[in-house]
Design an enzyme around this catalytic site. Structure first.
Site, PDB file in Angstrom:
ATOM      1  N   TYR A 141       0.856  -1.184   0.000  1.00  0.00           N
ATOM      2  CA  TYR A 141       0.000   0.000   0.000  1.00  0.00           C
ATOM      3  C   TYR A 141       0.893   1.235   0.000  1.00  0.00           C
ATOM      4  O   TYR A 141       1.814   1.333   0.814  1.00  0.00           O
ATOM      5  CB  TYR A 141      -0.891  -0.010   1.251  1.00  0.00           C
ATOM      6  CG  TYR A 141      -1.790   1.198   1.409  1.00  0.00           C
ATOM      7  CD1 TYR A 141      -1.585   2.117   2.445  1.00  0.00           C
ATOM      8  CD2 TYR A 141      -2.854   1.427   0.539  1.00  0.00           C
ATOM      9  CE1 TYR A 141      -2.413   3.223   2.600  1.00  0.00           C
ATOM     10  CE2 TYR A 141      -3.697   2.528   0.688  1.00  0.00           C
ATOM     11  CZ  TYR A 141      -3.461   3.431   1.731  1.00  0.00           C
ATOM     12  OH  TYR A 141      -4.271   4.531   1.887  1.00  0.00           O
TER      13      TYR A 141
ATOM     14  N   ASP B 245       9.283   2.683  -0.781  1.00  0.00           N
ATOM     15  CA  ASP B 245       8.281   3.358   0.031  1.00  0.00           C
ATOM     16  C   ASP B 245       8.604   3.055   1.495  1.00  0.00           C
ATOM     17  O   ASP B 245       8.262   1.993   2.012  1.00  0.00           O
ATOM     18  CB  ASP B 245       6.880   2.859  -0.347  1.00  0.00           C
ATOM     19  CG  ASP B 245       5.828   3.417   0.587  1.00  0.00           C
ATOM     20  OD1 ASP B 245       4.632   3.203   0.329  1.00  0.00           O
ATOM     21  OD2 ASP B 245       6.180   4.072   1.598  1.00  0.00           O
TER      22      ASP B 245
ATOM     23  N   LYS C 253       4.899   9.203   8.590  1.00  0.00           N
ATOM     24  CA  LYS C 253       4.810   8.660   9.959  1.00  0.00           C
ATOM     25  C   LYS C 253       5.898   9.218  10.896  1.00  0.00           C
ATOM     26  O   LYS C 253       5.819  10.367  11.326  1.00  0.00           O
ATOM     27  CB  LYS C 253       4.803   7.127   9.891  1.00  0.00           C
ATOM     28  CG  LYS C 253       3.580   6.604   9.098  1.00  0.00           C
ATOM     29  CD  LYS C 253       3.534   5.109   9.020  1.00  0.00           C
ATOM     30  CE  LYS C 253       2.516   4.621   8.025  1.00  0.00           C
ATOM     31  NZ  LYS C 253       1.135   4.636   8.519  1.00  0.00           N
TER      32      LYS C 253
HETATM   33  P1  KE4 Z   1      -0.681   8.156   4.560  1.00  0.00           P
HETATM   34  O1  KE4 Z   1      -1.235   8.885   3.354  1.00  0.00           O
HETATM   35  O2  KE4 Z   1      -1.738   7.338   5.272  1.00  0.00           O
HETATM   36  O3  KE4 Z   1       0.091   9.086   5.518  1.00  0.00           O
HETATM   37  O4  KE4 Z   1       0.447   7.135   4.061  1.00  0.00           O
HETATM   38  C1  KE4 Z   1       0.110   6.194   3.090  1.00  0.00           C
HETATM   39  C2  KE4 Z   1       1.076   5.033   3.185  1.00  0.00           C
HETATM   40  C3  KE4 Z   1       2.083   4.926   2.258  1.00  0.00           C
HETATM   41  N1  KE4 Z   1       2.976   3.904   2.312  1.00  0.00           N
HETATM   42  C4  KE4 Z   1       2.906   2.974   3.286  1.00  0.00           C
HETATM   43  C5  KE4 Z   1       3.912   1.862   3.311  1.00  0.00           C
HETATM   44  C6  KE4 Z   1       1.883   3.035   4.272  1.00  0.00           C
HETATM   45  O5  KE4 Z   1       1.814   2.091   5.226  1.00  0.00           O
HETATM   46  C7  KE4 Z   1       0.959   4.087   4.236  1.00  0.00           C
HETATM   47  C8  KE4 Z   1      -0.159   4.224   5.253  1.00  0.00           C
HETATM   48  N2  KE4 Z   1      -0.258   3.175   6.191  1.00  0.00           N
HETATM   49  C9  KE4 Z   1      -1.578   2.924   6.748  1.00  0.00           C
HETATM   50  C10 KE4 Z   1      -1.463   1.711   7.674  1.00  0.00           C
HETATM   51  N3  KE4 Z   1      -1.380   0.510   6.947  1.00  0.00           N
HETATM   52  C11 KE4 Z   1      -2.127   4.132   7.434  1.00  0.00           C
HETATM   53  C12 KE4 Z   1      -3.370   3.873   8.259  1.00  0.00           C
HETATM   54  C13 KE4 Z   1      -4.602   4.372   7.588  1.00  0.00           C
HETATM   55  O6  KE4 Z   1      -4.757   4.171   6.365  1.00  0.00           O
HETATM   56  O7  KE4 Z   1      -5.408   4.958   8.325  1.00  0.00           O
END
Ligand code: KE4
Length: 426
Positions: free
Chosen positions: A144, A239, A267
């Site tokens: 993701y 990523d 994060k």
């Molecule tokens: P954000 O747009 O949520 O800040 O980041 C996206 C993203 C990009 N790359 C990786 C590897 C990620 O894990 C994420 C976001 N992670 C999720 C948890 N699996 C955030 C939690 C959520 O979607 O509320």
């Protein structure tokens, strides 16, 4: 445990916010029941709206690696806020955080701040396309990279055809430029590269995956990706939104000893405030506006309030790198305890772990990619999740997530977690 107030707040929220949440995973759809509304948090503990105290294993999905309301971060944010929160003008603190972040990670010359991991990954792909002049990308099933259209893609019909949207609103026009491969399957990547020769701008990957649960790449796979990208003039995008500043100062590039061409962060780099970032060598980054032709922008990008949280967080980690060892040891301790309990209970399980990322899968097959992760028994997972929650342990509400340990967790907290598992009838 009583969750009446959380349930009442959830019912109210659903009247005004789609699904009652501002990010779907929070809604407990994968595990059932109403989500927990948190009132405050400190260190390793969450305090919910019903007065329950919970040991936290998501740390806001990664950012709070030193625990909630960490003094130096809070003090930095409170102090900075007194002088204004955002100006839409350059400020010195952006350069301070940029210099510190670049000094901590290998192989990067310049960094651009944005407001989320999604923005970072979306911008990194646009930069790769602009820099290479090529359109297609390869991503991996189960990885993701945020909710930008190019990433909401599922496998196409054949192994070498393009992807298809996995969300309404994503057009086929977008999907045709995203190809899907399987994690840890180098032959599949080679097949896609050969079938799309000269058309691939980038391969984007979670170098240690956390969105299928935690999945560790084989040496052969991750080194093979680097070689393919070098040979075929494809940019390798790591990523590191999850792994950056969590697995070590230098993140996955450092612990895997692999140099990526573009790296995205999120994060931890924001210390709990909205910060994403992407970085690369000068030659690539200078393709970005305003000096270069690839456009990318953001009203609150680099705002001093978020920068102050990120700077305080990275300063702490840079000055005390022993935290990463402490986190890895605590995660190994938890791993050992969970294995002992599930073995005693004779429950089929796989536990994947890397640094302070760990996940429990209720299957007896090794979990090496999305397909094998999806074989986990979700009914058992739901019993596990709710059984732990009832005993004051807050785990990610989905089998396709990694736990994120924070260093405020004590060994007593870890023992309490392991003992809670002993009491659950799986
Ligand atoms: P954000 O747009 O949520 O800040 O980041 C996206 C993203 C990009 N790359 C990786 C590897 C990620 O894990 C994420 C976001 N992670 C999720 C948890 N699996 C955030 C939690 C959520 O979607 O509320």
């Amino acid at each position: 445990m009583i969750y009446q107030r959380s349930s009442a707040l959830f019912a109210e929220a659903k009247k005004y916010i789609p699904g009652g949440v501002n990010s779907p995973v929070r809604a407990f759809k994968a595990v059932g029941g109403d989500p927990i509304f948190v009132k405050k948090a400190k260190g390793a503990y969450l305090y919910d709206e019903d007065g329950n105290k919970l040991i936290d294993y998501i740390a806001s999905w990664g950012p709070l690696i030193l625990g909630h309301a960490y003094e130096p971060v809070i003090n930095a944010v409170v102090e900075k806020a007194q002088n204004g929160t955002s100006f839409g003008m350059p400020t010195e603190i952006e350069t301070e955080l940029a210099k510190l972040a670049i000094s901590m990670v290998p192989n990067m010359d310049k960094i651009r701040f944005v407001n989320s991991g999604t923005e970072a990954c979306m911008s990194a792909v646009r930069l790769a396309r602009g820099y290479t002049g090529k359109d297609k990308i390869i991503k991996f099933a189960g990885c993701y990279h945020g909710h930008s259209d190019s990433f909401l893609i599922q496998a196409g019909s054949g192994a070498v055809t393009f992807g298809s949207p996995n969300s309404p609103g994503v057009t086929q026009g977008t999907a045709k430029d995203t190809l899907l491969a399987s994690y840890n399957n180098l032959a599949g990547v080679k097949e896609l590269v050969q079938a799309n020769k000269g058309e691939l701008a980038a391969i984007i990957i979670e170098p240690i995956a956390g969105n299928m649960g935690c999945i560790v790449p084989t040496d052969e796979f991750i080194k093979g990706l680097r070689e393919i990208c070098t040979q075929e003039n494809i940019l390798l995008i790591f990523d590191e939104v999850m792994t950056g500043f969590r697995l070590g100062k230098g993140g996955a590039q450092e612990v895997l000893n692999i140099k990526a061409d573009i790296v995205t962060y999120g994060k931890v780099i924001g210390g709990g405030l909205p910060v994403g970032a992407f970085a690369a060598k000068t030659e690539i980054m200078d393709f970005l506006a305003p000096d270069g032709p690839v456009y990318q922008a953001g009203t609150l990008s680099g705002n001093p309030l978020a920068m102050s949280a990120g700077l305080a967080m990275l300063t702490e980690l840079n000055n005390a790198p022993e935290v990463f060892k402490s986190l890895a040891e605590k995660t190994a301790y938890l791993h050992k305890g969970i294995v002992e309990v599930l073995t005693e209970k004779n429950v089929p399980h796989q536990i994947n772990r890397f640094g302070s990322m760990i996940s429990v899968h209720f299957t007896d097959e090794p979990v090496v990619d999305f397909a094998s992760s999806a074989k986990g028994d979700n009914d058992t997972f739901k019993k596990y999740f709710h059984g732990m929650l009832e005993r004051g342990i807050y785990l990610p509400p989905s089998a396709f997530e990694s736990y994120f340990l924070n260093d405020a967790l004590s060994y007593e907290d870890l023992d309490a977690t392991i003992n809670a598992l002993k009491e659950i009838d799986l």
